[in-house]
Design a protein around this motif. Structure first.
Motif, short mmCIF file in Angstrom:
data_model
loop_
_atom_site.label_atom_id
_atom_site.label_comp_id
_atom_site.label_asym_id
_atom_site.label_seq_id
_atom_site.Cartn_x
_atom_site.Cartn_y
_atom_site.Cartn_z
N THR A 113 0.84 -1.19 0.00
CA THR A 113 0.00 0.00 0.00
C THR A 113 0.88 1.24 0.00
O THR A 113 1.83 1.32 0.78
CB THR A 113 -0.92 0.03 1.23
OG1 THR A 113 -0.12 -0.04 2.42
CG2 THR A 113 -1.88 -1.15 1.21
N PRO A 114 0.59 2.21 -0.86
CA PRO A 114 1.42 3.42 -0.97
C PRO A 114 1.08 4.44 0.10
O PRO A 114 0.43 5.45 -0.17
CB PRO A 114 1.07 3.94 -2.37
CG PRO A 114 -0.33 3.46 -2.58
CD PRO A 114 -0.47 2.15 -1.85
N GLU B 76 -1.11 5.50 -7.38
CA GLU B 76 -0.92 6.12 -6.07
C GLU B 76 0.56 6.13 -5.69
O GLU B 76 1.07 7.09 -5.11
CB GLU B 76 -1.73 5.37 -5.02
CG GLU B 76 -1.77 6.05 -3.66
CD GLU B 76 -2.32 7.47 -3.73
OE1 GLU B 76 -1.80 8.35 -3.01
OE2 GLU B 76 -3.26 7.70 -4.52
N PHE B 77 1.28 5.05 -6.03
CA PHE B 77 2.72 5.02 -5.79
C PHE B 77 3.41 6.16 -6.53
O PHE B 77 4.29 6.83 -6.01
CB PHE B 77 3.32 3.68 -6.25
CG PHE B 77 3.29 2.59 -5.22
CD1 PHE B 77 3.91 2.75 -4.00
CD2 PHE B 77 2.62 1.40 -5.47
CE1 PHE B 77 3.89 1.75 -3.04
CE2 PHE B 77 2.58 0.39 -4.52
CZ PHE B 77 3.22 0.56 -3.31
N GLU B 78 3.00 6.38 -7.77
CA GLU B 78 3.61 7.42 -8.58
C GLU B 78 3.34 8.81 -7.98
O GLU B 78 4.22 9.66 -7.94
CB GLU B 78 3.08 7.35 -10.01
CG GLU B 78 3.78 8.28 -10.99
CD GLU B 78 5.23 7.87 -11.23
OE1 GLU B 78 6.03 8.77 -11.55
OE2 GLU B 78 5.55 6.68 -11.09
N ARG B 79 2.13 9.03 -7.51
CA ARG B 79 1.80 10.31 -6.89
C ARG B 79 2.64 10.53 -5.63
O ARG B 79 3.12 11.62 -5.36
CB ARG B 79 0.31 10.37 -6.55
CG ARG B 79 -0.59 10.68 -7.73
CD ARG B 79 -1.98 11.05 -7.27
NE ARG B 79 -2.67 9.92 -6.69
CZ ARG B 79 -3.41 9.06 -7.39
NH1 ARG B 79 -3.53 9.22 -8.70
NH2 ARG B 79 -4.02 8.06 -6.80
N ARG C 81 7.39 13.25 -2.92
CA ARG C 81 8.64 13.24 -2.15
C ARG C 81 9.66 14.24 -2.69
O ARG C 81 10.54 14.70 -1.99
CB ARG C 81 9.28 11.85 -2.19
CG ARG C 81 8.61 10.82 -1.35
CD ARG C 81 9.45 9.57 -1.43
NE ARG C 81 8.76 8.41 -0.89
CZ ARG C 81 9.19 7.17 -1.03
NH1 ARG C 81 10.30 6.95 -1.69
NH2 ARG C 81 8.53 6.16 -0.52
N GLU C 82 9.56 14.50 -4.01
CA GLU C 82 10.49 15.41 -4.68
C GLU C 82 11.93 14.93 -4.51
O GLU C 82 12.85 15.69 -4.21
CB GLU C 82 10.36 16.84 -4.15
CG GLU C 82 9.00 17.44 -4.42
CD GLU C 82 8.89 18.87 -3.92
OE1 GLU C 82 7.97 19.57 -4.34
OE2 GLU C 82 9.75 19.27 -3.12
N VAL C 83 12.12 13.65 -4.70
CA VAL C 83 13.47 13.10 -4.67
C VAL C 83 14.14 13.37 -6.01
O VAL C 83 13.58 13.07 -7.05
CB VAL C 83 13.43 11.57 -4.40
CG1 VAL C 83 14.83 10.99 -4.47
CG2 VAL C 83 12.82 11.30 -3.05
#
Length: 578
Positions: free
Chosen positions: A151-152, A198-201, A206-208
């Motif tokens: 789960t993201p 959702e993982f992508e969002r 995070r702005e890594v």
């Protein structure tokens, strides 16, 4: 058609049982179905027949790509063999696993799911006697199923100092028990697409910076290491990674009586490290101590992420900072001397010159060719370093003929040596609040009061490369031309950053490195810098422990006149000793 390899524990299996396992590769499920009742029952029947858990791994086209005997942990796909989609995607692979206990997946299985970033993990619990012993002969069938997937959700964060405030623990959802029919009705593609969106969002939020290394630090505290020294070492490692341009995501530490010969850390900690790397999106693992080539290879194989040690980070910083031809020359030599023993191979047994069984053949391997090329380049660089030493020696002799005393400024990295040189000589060399901001030695003339007459005395000050705890031997050897400036100086100014919490340890580290120089340096004066950044209590402690030291702030200009007088006295004492 994939190669029909069966993984895991195959000991004691009959040929007919292996044949049944291999036939699973011929199965193909509908793309929108997690698992059909027919395939699940077949997997359960085989599992009951052999008396072991069985795992089948399928891709999103419904093809079986891997079959293993054992738990998801025992049969997991090595990280380096998994698709490389990035932290915003799942691996595109799901696992169906059988087990005898009528309960959901355990922690080990869920961890294996997270490390592999599986689309889903389906656990089929079995009914039927004889499962716990092979050849029981019972008819296998599925009692109930459990569905688990990642789960993201938020997974912890790293503090401003690079230390992990809360290391990530994988988040997953585990369903309650359900029937095979209900499992088959789950819209698999819709589930996976929703999770990945959702993982992508979350990844974007995070702005890594994808261009920088996102690192997990690993510290191993053995019996001979003091706990306070261990924490200081990890903090320093975080600063090294930051200086090299990386981003520290968190820290994992383990206390051991001794290093594990194969992986430095224990097997369980390796799994934890792999899980954290997947959860946080780390693409680099940095150890706080030197690793052997075999340890690096083993860790990278099990984690699937690049692994480096402390020395390699320092070498990378040196490579970035070297500006002069001499500096670049010495850095290249240090890097090659570090790389040569880490080339994968059989060492002396590979040499075409060795002779004997196993050394004869059609010619050199590519690895042997690379080894010889690096060895030749090292020999060339050694000659250039020797010429550099000779040039610096001639320069020192010229200064000695002119009767100009020389003072070398030494100290721990980032102690303020370059700032002090700029302040005393009006030079404009580069300074920054960074580790190893200066690599190339800089010599400048300045004047101090003569201790005998009070007149102006001309001296030369040389800024040198900063020292660090356990300075890598390859750097000591490569920078010997630079370090000779220290050995041949009439006296030393040992600059200490009093604002650093580990300043006592820094003094010991510098003194240890000076002891290891081939020529014993001249007398030294300890100069405590950055006194404007410390409390009066800390200043009092340092004065009590080092009553003969000088106390200054090179940036704020505090205590400089007193320092000049002390330098004049130091030069007079050094000349008198000769």
């Amino acid at each position: 058609m994939p190669i029909e390899t069966i993984y895991g524990n195959l000991q004691g299996l009959k040929p007919s049982q292996l044949k049944q396992l291999k036939r699973l590769y011929h199965q193909r499920l509908p793309v929108d179905c997690i698992a059909t009742p027919e395939f699940s029952q077949r997997l359960a029947a085989i599992s009951t027949d052999i008396g072991e858990s069985v795992c089948a791994y399928l891709n999103r086209r419904g093809q079986v790509i891997r079959v293993g005997v054992g738990t998801p942990r025992q049969t997991q796909i090595p990280p380096l063999e998994l698709p490389r989609y990035g932290v915003g995607r799942l691996s595109g692979i799901r696992c169906l696993s059988t087990q005898v206990k009528a309960e959901g997946p355990n922690q080990e299985s869920l961890t294996a799911m997270a490390i592999q970033r599986l689309d889903a993990l389906v656990v089929l619990t079995l009914t039927g006697e004889g499962f716990e012993r092979r050849g029981g002969g019972a008819t296998g069938y599925v009692r109930e199923t459990y569905l688990a997937y990642l789960t993201p959700q938020a997974t912890g964060k790293a503090g401003e100092d690079g230390q992990a405030e809360e290391l990530a623990i994988a988040n997953w959802h585990v369903s309650g028990p359900m029937s095979l029919d209900l499992l088959a009705k789950q819209d698999f593609l819709n589930l996976v697409e929703g999770l990945e969106a959702e993982f992508e969002r979350q990844f974007i939020a995070r702005e890594v910076d994808g261009r920088s290394d996102c690192a997990l630090l690993v510290g191993v505290m053995t019996a001979e290491i003091d706990p306070e020294q261990f924490e200081d070492g990890l903090a320093e490692l975080a600063r090294l990674v930051d200086t090299a341009g990386g981003k520290v995501l968190g820290t994992i530490a383990q206390k051991r009586s001794r290093l594990h010969p194969q992986t430095a850390i224990g097997a369980g900690k390796v799994q934890e490290l792999a899980l954290s790397a997947q959860t946080l999106g780390a693409n680099l693992i940095v150890f706080d101590r030197d690793l052997s080539p075999a340890q690096v290879r083993n860790l990278e194989t099990q984690i699937g992420v690049r692994v480096v040690d402390r020395t390699e980070v320092i070498l990378d910083i040196f490579a970035q900072r070297a500006q002069s031809g001499a500096g670049k020359l010495q850095v290249e030599l240090a890097q090659l001397e570090y790389t040569l023993p880490r080339l994968t191979g059989r060492g002396e047994a590979m040499s075409r010159l060795g002779g004997g069984i196993g050394t004869r053949g059609p010619g050199e391997t590519k690895l042997e060719t690379e080894r010889r090329a690096i060895s030749r380049r090292i020999a060339q660089l050694q000659k250039q370093v020797d010429r550099l030493q000779a040039h610096r020696s001639r320069m020192r002799l010229q200064r000695q003929k002119q009767a100009v005393p020389s003072i070398a400024i030494v100290g721990y990295t980032n102690a303020g040596k370059s700032t002090l040189l700029n302040t005393l000589t009006s030079a404009e060399i580069y300074t920054a609040d960074q580790l190893f901001a200066t690599l190339d030695p800089t010599t400048r003339r300045c004047f101090v009061p003569d201790a005998q007459t009070g007149d102006r005395l001309a001296i030369v000050l040389t800024d040198t490369v900063g020292f660090i705890h356990e300075l890598p031997p390859s750097l000591m050897d490569a920078f010997r031309a630079t370090l000779e400036e220290v050995s041949e100086a009439d006296a030393l100014l040992h600059v200490v950053d009093l604002s650093h919490p580990a300043w006592q340890s820094h003094i010991q580290s510098v003194r240890q490195i000076l002891k290891e120089l081939p020529v014993t340096p001249g007398p030294s004066l300890i100069v405590f810098n950055k006194i404007d950044c410390v409390s009066s209590e800390a200043l009092a402690i340092a004065r009590e422990e080092f009553p003969l030291a000088a106390f200054i702030s090179a940036r704020a200009g505090l205590g400089l006149e007193t320092l000049r007088q002390r330098i004049g006295q130091l030069v007079d004492y050094a000349i008198a000793r000769e």
